[in-house]
Design an enzyme around this catalytic site. Sequence first.
Site, PDB file in Angstrom:
ATOM      1  N   PRO A 225      39.404  34.612  43.854  1.00  0.00           N
ATOM      2  CA  PRO A 225      38.938  35.798  44.600  1.00  0.00           C
ATOM      3  C   PRO A 225      37.772  36.440  43.854  1.00  0.00           C
ATOM      4  CG  PRO A 225      40.972  36.287  43.419  1.00  0.00           C
ATOM      5  CD  PRO A 225      40.693  34.825  43.208  1.00  0.00           C
TER       6      PRO A 225
ATOM      7  N   CYS B 182      41.808  42.378  37.270  1.00  0.00           N
ATOM      8  CA  CYS B 182      40.437  42.899  37.242  1.00  0.00           C
ATOM      9  C   CYS B 182      40.240  43.786  36.011  1.00  0.00           C
ATOM     10  CB  CYS B 182      40.140  43.694  38.509  1.00  0.00           C
ATOM     11  SG  CYS B 182      38.444  44.348  38.540  1.00  0.00           S
TER      12      CYS B 182
END
Length: 483
Positions: free
Chosen positions: A23, A108
Amino acid sequence: MPKLQGFEFWSRTLGGARHVVAPMVDQSELAWRLLSRRHGAQLCYTPMLHAQVFIRDANYRKENLYCEVCPEDRPLIVQFCANDPEVFVQAALLAQDYCDAIDLNLGCPQMIAKRGHYGAFLQEEWDLLQKMILLANERLSVPVTCKIRVFPEIDKTVRYAQMLEKAGCQLLTVHGRTKEQKGPLSGTASWEHIKAVRKAVGIPVFANGNIRCLQDVEQCIQDTGVQGVMSAEGNLHNPALFEGRSPAVWELAEEYLDIVRQHPCPLSYVRAHLFKLWHHTLQVHQQLREELAKVKTLEGVAAVSQALKLRCQADLGPLQEDMSRQQEGMKPTDNLSAFHWICQPYTRPGPREGSKENSGGRSKRALEEEEGSMEGLSKNKQKKQLRSPHKTFDPSLKPKYAKCDQCGNPKGNRCVFNLCRGCCKKRAFREAADCPGHGLLFKTKLEKSLAWKGTQPEPREPQQVGPGHPPGSCSQVMGSALA
């Protein structure tokens, strides 16, 4: 139909996928996913979606998922960032009919994730993560997966993975870097951490990190025992990585642009992809780099890509377009493994190496000062000058301001107190004084107010009336009228 779990989910729903596209925000859109699937990718993730925005904004759902439905784009996992169990589940319920699984982003490391309190910055909040995974696993009709970063300690990373598995995670992707390893400090991903996690859990594991070519994929599976390998940056520089090919850049650039014409996406995504694909060539033909940054249409981007192709073919020579020169002993320059027009990985320089390459050992501030005094301007300053042709960067021509006596900000040229406007306003109010230079007239307004009050008649005392008639009653008014 019962929800599949663990290895059964991986083998039946995901088709035993081994080659996975990560992603990537603004980069793993439908067009790029389709290109990657044509060249060996077996599973793709959507870009990270913000769960709260996904719930409240119908356009956000439409643009990022609903309008990107495509039969060729399966199996597909939708990734969300969230820090609230109910919000995560509500967003997942809106997305579950369009994908094969829902992934929670716990990897992240960027500053925006720190400010929003999601991604890798949730990795210490195990109770919260357990609640999120448990609730999602109970209420969703598709499996829940997670993508994590490692802790410096292997044993803590293993316990973290086991906690997620126990909560209901059906597939785990482990990026072998800590949340501090990013940008110039990325360093090397630890396959030892990934191997330890794989041995400790009973669900499929994907590895992420250090994947530059197909040989790295095979080596990673052999060394760690994982079920699949995920690639992000390697895929962006060579979408044919999982095929084991390194084609000419223009081959994949043209194919990608054709897909974009069928499945449109924002121009910024397209431009970013071409900057990655053409990265090494743009170091050679820097004029076209500027043109690629400025174009405003898809056809303009395609024209720049075509110009880069022609430049590369000119470098090859009219009779060398089959790239046979590589077999004749020509060596690539700039420490590249192949010629710059060949898709190949990009090695991110470390902090010291990067500073030496870009500045010759000098600090960024020293370079900026030097650029300001030189005839040539930096690219950033050139862009500013294009927007404002009369703008100057010559330090000798910059106006010099006297400083406020209190705070150091520029003072007003006509301030009676020699202060900036903020400090002047406080002092003028406190002392009931005027400062014409700043347009502050506290003294004048006070004097006018007092003078106006002096001209007003004294208020009359209310007349006494009977107990049954309050002041201003109808009977009082009528009595005065009759008198």
